[in-house]
Design a protein around this motif. Structure first.
Motif, PDB file in Angstrom:
ATOM      1  N   GLN A 104     -10.253  -5.759   4.540  1.00  0.00           N
ATOM      2  CA  GLN A 104      -9.335  -5.009   5.386  1.00  0.00           C
ATOM      3  C   GLN A 104     -10.044  -3.856   6.081  1.00  0.00           C
ATOM      4  OE1 GLN A 104      -5.558  -4.290   3.497  1.00  0.00           O
ATOM      5  NE2 GLN A 104      -4.592  -4.459   5.493  1.00  0.00           N
ATOM      6  N   SER A 105     -11.003  -3.225   5.409  1.00  0.00           N
ATOM      7  CA  SER A 105     -11.747  -2.133   6.044  1.00  0.00           C
ATOM      8  C   SER A 105     -12.559  -2.632   7.228  1.00  0.00           C
ATOM      9  CB  SER A 105     -12.674  -1.467   5.030  1.00  0.00           C
ATOM     10  OG  SER A 105     -13.840  -2.243   4.790  1.00  0.00           O
ATOM     11  N   ASP A 108      -9.536  -4.183  10.066  1.00  0.00           N
ATOM     12  CA  ASP A 108      -8.411  -3.357  10.518  1.00  0.00           C
ATOM     13  C   ASP A 108      -8.865  -1.925  10.764  1.00  0.00           C
ATOM     14  OD1 ASP A 108      -6.160  -5.230  10.403  1.00  0.00           O
ATOM     15  OD2 ASP A 108      -6.569  -5.283   8.263  1.00  0.00           O
ATOM     16  N   TRP A 110      -8.940   1.589   9.844  1.00  0.00           N
ATOM     17  CA  TRP A 110      -8.722   2.241   8.553  1.00  0.00           C
ATOM     18  C   TRP A 110      -9.583   3.493   8.501  1.00  0.00           C
ATOM     19  CZ3 TRP A 110      -9.079  -0.746   3.242  1.00  0.00           C
ATOM     20  CH2 TRP A 110      -8.552   0.064   2.230  1.00  0.00           C
ATOM     21  N   PRO A 177      -4.420   0.913   5.635  1.00  0.00           N
ATOM     22  CA  PRO A 177      -4.383   0.442   7.019  1.00  0.00           C
ATOM     23  C   PRO A 177      -3.123  -0.364   7.298  1.00  0.00           C
ATOM     24  CG  PRO A 177      -5.797  -0.967   5.715  1.00  0.00           C
ATOM     25  CD  PRO A 177      -5.380   0.161   4.821  1.00  0.00           C
TER      26      PRO A 177
END
Length: 303
Positions: A104-105, A108, A110, A177
């Motif tokens: 996710q980092s 997205d 973040w 995020p």
């Protein structure tokens, strides 16, 4: 050319698919498995050995010593630079792994809350003195949602959540995020398998790790400071073998605990990934898998 992220639960066949895609489309691999960042942690992380990488460049492998602490923020900066360099060279970035927050980092927007060494050290000292369960109960008092989402055995995330709550005065989830259009319009595919089939694959994989010399690998890493590593020493399999070396477990029990720990982790991965509507789910047992993902890559991004 947009990247493809091959994610999903442990043991489903992500690495094979990633290699097939990179080989077919002229790509390079970007690892997104937190434990594969560590040098020497090879057997217990199922790291693809150099001789099996088909000459394909791999990034974000073997970039940390076991004494260093893996950081999502540091990974985000380095891995994004790798992906953009691969794109600039006109090649396909193939992002592969199952570490949920790291994925996710990378994909997205973040922004990570600041850290305070003094606050962190205070919680780390209390962790060492009183144990993770005490800190997890405190997290449940100040941020019940975070406590529900973080395992009571995940000491590092418990400490980080308490630190963020103290520094920001907001729930830990407020810094998470939001899922939107993935960076670089990345195609996200998740590989999964029938649960019974995957359980059998995980059991066999665990057996093969111990047969291949996981205990010897951990003994060697101890000489390089594994016990001092905040992250590396707690990895599934490595923590159990350390207990063997310290006389707290026998090898058979360590093997069984490693299997069950991996299976629990798979369940967490599934829950995490299933909430992401952007993911195209694939059957790891499908013989036409690489063709189907290649077809998805040829389509223009939706939205």
């Amino acid at each position: 050319m947009r990247p493809v992220a091959v994610i999903g639960p442990t043991g489903t066949g992500k690495s094979d698919l990633a290699l097939d895609l990179a080989e077919r489309h002229g790509g390079e691999i970007v690892n997104v498995d937190a434990m594969q960042l560590y040098r020497g942690m090879d057997i217990g992380t199922a790291k693809v050995p150099p001789e099996a990488r088909r000459g394909i460049p791999h990034h974000q492998l073997d970039v940390l010593e076991v004494t260093e602490t893996a950081s999502v923020a540091t990974y985000q900066h380095s891995a994004r630079a790798d992906v953009e360099a691969i794109l600039a060279a006109g090649r396909l970035p193939v992002i592969v792994g199952g570490s949920m927050m790291y994925i996710q980092s990378l994909l997205d927007d973040w922004e990570f809350p600041a850290t305070d060494p003094g606050v962190r050290a205070r919680y780390e000292a209390e962790l060492a003195q009183r144990g993770v369960s005490v800190l997890h109960r405190r997290l449940a008092e100040v941020d019940p949602a975070a406590a529900a989402a973080i395992l009571d055995s995940d000491a590092r995330r418990v400490v980080r959540a308490l630190e963020v709550v103290e520094l920001t005065g907001r729930p830990f989830a407020a810094s998470a995020p939001q899922i939107g259009e993935p960076r670089w319009s990345t195609l996200i595919v998740a590989v999964d398998r029938d649960t019974d089939e995957l359980d059998e694959r995980l059991r066999r994989r665990t057996e093969l790790m111990f047969e291949a010399g996981l205990v010897d690998e951990v003994e060697g890493l101890v000489q390089h400071g594994l016990r001092d590593g905040v992250t590396a020493s707690r990895a599934i399999g490595y923590a159990q073998v350390l207990d063997v070396l310290d006389g707290r477990l026998d090898v058979d029990t360590a093997r069984e605990q490693t299997f069950f720990g991996t299976r629990r982790y798979v369940r967490r991965q599934r829950r995490w990934f299933r909430r992401d509507r952007r993911i195209h789910w694939c059957d790891g047992a499908d013989p036409a898998l690489v063709d189907k993902v290649s077809d998805l890559l040829r389509r223009p991004p939706s939205g």
